[in-house]
Write a protein that holds these residues in place. Structure first.
Motif, mmCIF file in Angstrom:
data_model
loop_
_atom_site.group_PDB
_atom_site.id
_atom_site.type_symbol
_atom_site.label_atom_id
_atom_site.label_comp_id
_atom_site.label_asym_id
_atom_site.label_seq_id
_atom_site.Cartn_x
_atom_site.Cartn_y
_atom_site.Cartn_z
ATOM 1 N N PHE A 51 0.854 -1.188 0.000
ATOM 2 C CA PHE A 51 0.000 0.000 0.000
ATOM 3 C C PHE A 51 0.895 1.246 0.000
ATOM 4 N N PRO A 52 1.394 1.681 -1.159
ATOM 5 C CA PRO A 52 2.362 2.780 -1.225
ATOM 6 C C PRO A 52 1.871 4.105 -0.654
ATOM 7 N N THR A 53 0.558 4.305 -0.561
ATOM 8 C CA THR A 53 0.044 5.577 -0.036
ATOM 9 C C THR A 53 -0.322 5.499 1.441
ATOM 10 N N ALA A 54 0.025 4.394 2.105
ATOM 11 C CA ALA A 54 -0.310 4.230 3.526
ATOM 12 C C ALA A 54 0.314 5.348 4.362
ATOM 13 N N ALA A 55 -0.518 5.976 5.193
ATOM 14 C CA ALA A 55 -0.030 7.039 6.077
ATOM 15 C C ALA A 55 -0.419 6.781 7.525
ATOM 16 N N GLY A 56 -1.414 5.943 7.752
ATOM 17 C CA GLY A 56 -1.873 5.658 9.099
ATOM 18 C C GLY A 56 -2.675 4.375 9.120
ATOM 19 N N PHE A 57 -3.154 4.036 10.326
ATOM 20 C CA PHE A 57 -3.827 2.757 10.516
ATOM 21 C C PHE A 57 -4.962 2.903 11.514
ATOM 22 N N GLU A 58 -6.021 2.117 11.304
ATOM 23 C CA GLU A 58 -7.183 2.137 12.195
ATOM 24 C C GLU A 58 -7.690 0.720 12.403
ATOM 25 N N ILE A 59 -8.315 0.517 13.553
ATOM 26 C CA ILE A 59 -9.088 -0.695 13.814
ATOM 27 C C ILE A 59 -10.454 -0.231 14.285
ATOM 28 N N ASP A 60 -11.478 -0.639 13.559
ATOM 29 C CA ASP A 60 -12.859 -0.266 13.888
ATOM 30 C C ASP A 60 -13.010 1.245 14.052
ATOM 31 N N GLY A 61 -12.324 2.025 13.220
ATOM 32 C CA GLY A 61 -12.433 3.479 13.251
ATOM 33 C C GLY A 61 -11.543 4.163 14.279
ATOM 34 N N ASP A 62 -10.856 3.396 15.131
ATOM 35 C CA ASP A 62 -9.946 3.977 16.120
ATOM 36 C C ASP A 62 -8.534 4.011 15.549
ATOM 37 N N ARG A 86 -7.638 -9.424 14.231
ATOM 38 C CA ARG A 86 -8.249 -8.133 13.883
ATOM 39 C C ARG A 86 -7.766 -7.745 12.484
ATOM 40 N N ILE A 87 -8.528 -6.935 11.797
ATOM 41 C CA ILE A 87 -8.104 -6.395 10.512
ATOM 42 C C ILE A 87 -7.720 -4.942 10.734
ATOM 43 N N ILE A 88 -6.514 -4.585 10.308
ATOM 44 C CA ILE A 88 -6.059 -3.203 10.408
ATOM 45 C C ILE A 88 -6.373 -2.515 9.092
ATOM 46 N N ASP A 89 -7.162 -1.436 9.170
ATOM 47 C CA ASP A 89 -7.464 -0.644 7.988
ATOM 48 C C ASP A 89 -6.329 0.340 7.749
ATOM 49 N N VAL A 90 -5.862 0.384 6.503
ATOM 50 C CA VAL A 90 -4.791 1.287 6.111
ATOM 51 C C VAL A 90 -5.417 2.606 5.676
ATOM 52 N N VAL A 91 -4.945 3.705 6.267
ATOM 53 C CA VAL A 91 -5.445 5.039 5.942
ATOM 54 C C VAL A 91 -4.514 5.642 4.899
ATOM 55 N N PRO A 92 -5.040 5.995 3.722
ATOM 56 C CA PRO A 92 -4.183 6.569 2.691
ATOM 57 C C PRO A 92 -3.826 8.016 2.984
ATOM 58 N N GLY A 93 -2.746 8.455 2.405
ATOM 59 C CA GLY A 93 -2.293 9.831 2.557
ATOM 60 C C GLY A 93 -0.940 9.979 1.918
ATOM 61 N N THR A 94 -0.159 10.916 2.409
ATOM 62 C CA THR A 94 1.201 11.117 1.933
ATOM 63 C C THR A 94 2.130 10.445 2.921
ATOM 64 N N PRO A 95 2.682 9.262 2.578
ATOM 65 C CA PRO A 95 3.465 8.517 3.562
ATOM 66 C C PRO A 95 4.781 9.165 3.954
ATOM 67 N N GLN A 96 5.460 9.848 3.060
ATOM 68 C CA GLN A 96 6.755 10.432 3.376
ATOM 69 C C GLN A 96 6.594 11.911 3.671
ATOM 70 N N GLY A 97 7.117 12.358 4.795
ATOM 71 C CA GLY A 97 7.119 13.779 5.125
ATOM 72 C C GLY A 97 5.800 14.320 5.617
ATOM 73 N N SER A 98 4.841 13.467 5.874
ATOM 74 C CA SER A 98 3.552 13.935 6.360
ATOM 75 C C SER A 98 3.664 14.352 7.816
ATOM 76 N N SER A 99 3.095 15.508 8.143
ATOM 77 C CA SER A 99 3.120 15.939 9.536
ATOM 78 C C SER A 99 1.974 15.318 10.315
ATOM 79 N N ALA A 100 0.984 14.790 9.608
ATOM 80 C CA ALA A 100 -0.134 14.145 10.285
ATOM 81 C C ALA A 100 0.304 12.784 10.785
ATOM 82 N N ARG A 101 0.014 12.504 12.031
ATOM 83 C CA ARG A 101 0.378 11.250 12.648
ATOM 84 C C ARG A 101 -0.859 10.611 13.237
#
Length: 110
Positions: A51-62, A86-101
């Motif tokens: 998932f090259p655009t992965a920026a974060g992860f969620e489980i059941d919306g958390d 459990r299934i971890i949902d991958v949150v897309p975004g800008t993976p490199q240099g993103s200030s969002a964590r």
């Protein structure tokens, strides 16, 4: 005749589900976790392979947070915990240099 090689668990490695499911949209993959002698975890770079655009992860919306060292520094490469069954949902975004964590309870890795 040679016997097939058996895969053995590392010394003191806990039993449990050995693969983690990651999902983005309609695509679901399985990744075998790493083991550092204390916890199972997953490296961000392994997830980025699928998932090259992965920026974060969620489980059941958390949102899940990246694991940190005892001193609070992020591990390099970034890692997340292992959540068996459990299934971890991958949150897309800008993976490199993103200030969002990802937010959420901070997990600590020794």
């Amino acid at each position: 005749m040679h016997q097939p090689r058996r895969q053995h668990r590392k010394m003191n490695e806990p039993k449990g589900e050995q693969e983690q499911k990651f999902r983005m949209g309609e695509q679901t993959i399985k990744i075998v976790p790493q083991w550092n002698g204390k916890i199972h975890y997953h490296r961000m770079n392994e997830i980025l392979d699928a998932f090259p655009t992965a920026a974060g992860f969620e489980i059941d919306g958390d949102a899940l947070d990246f694991l940190t060292k005892d001193n609070g520094d992020l591990c390099i490469p970034p890692i997340i915990g292992h959540y068996p069954n459990r299934i971890i949902d991958v949150v897309p975004g800008t993976p490199q240099g993103s200030s969002a964590r990802p937010r959420g309870p901070q997990a600590v890795m020794a």
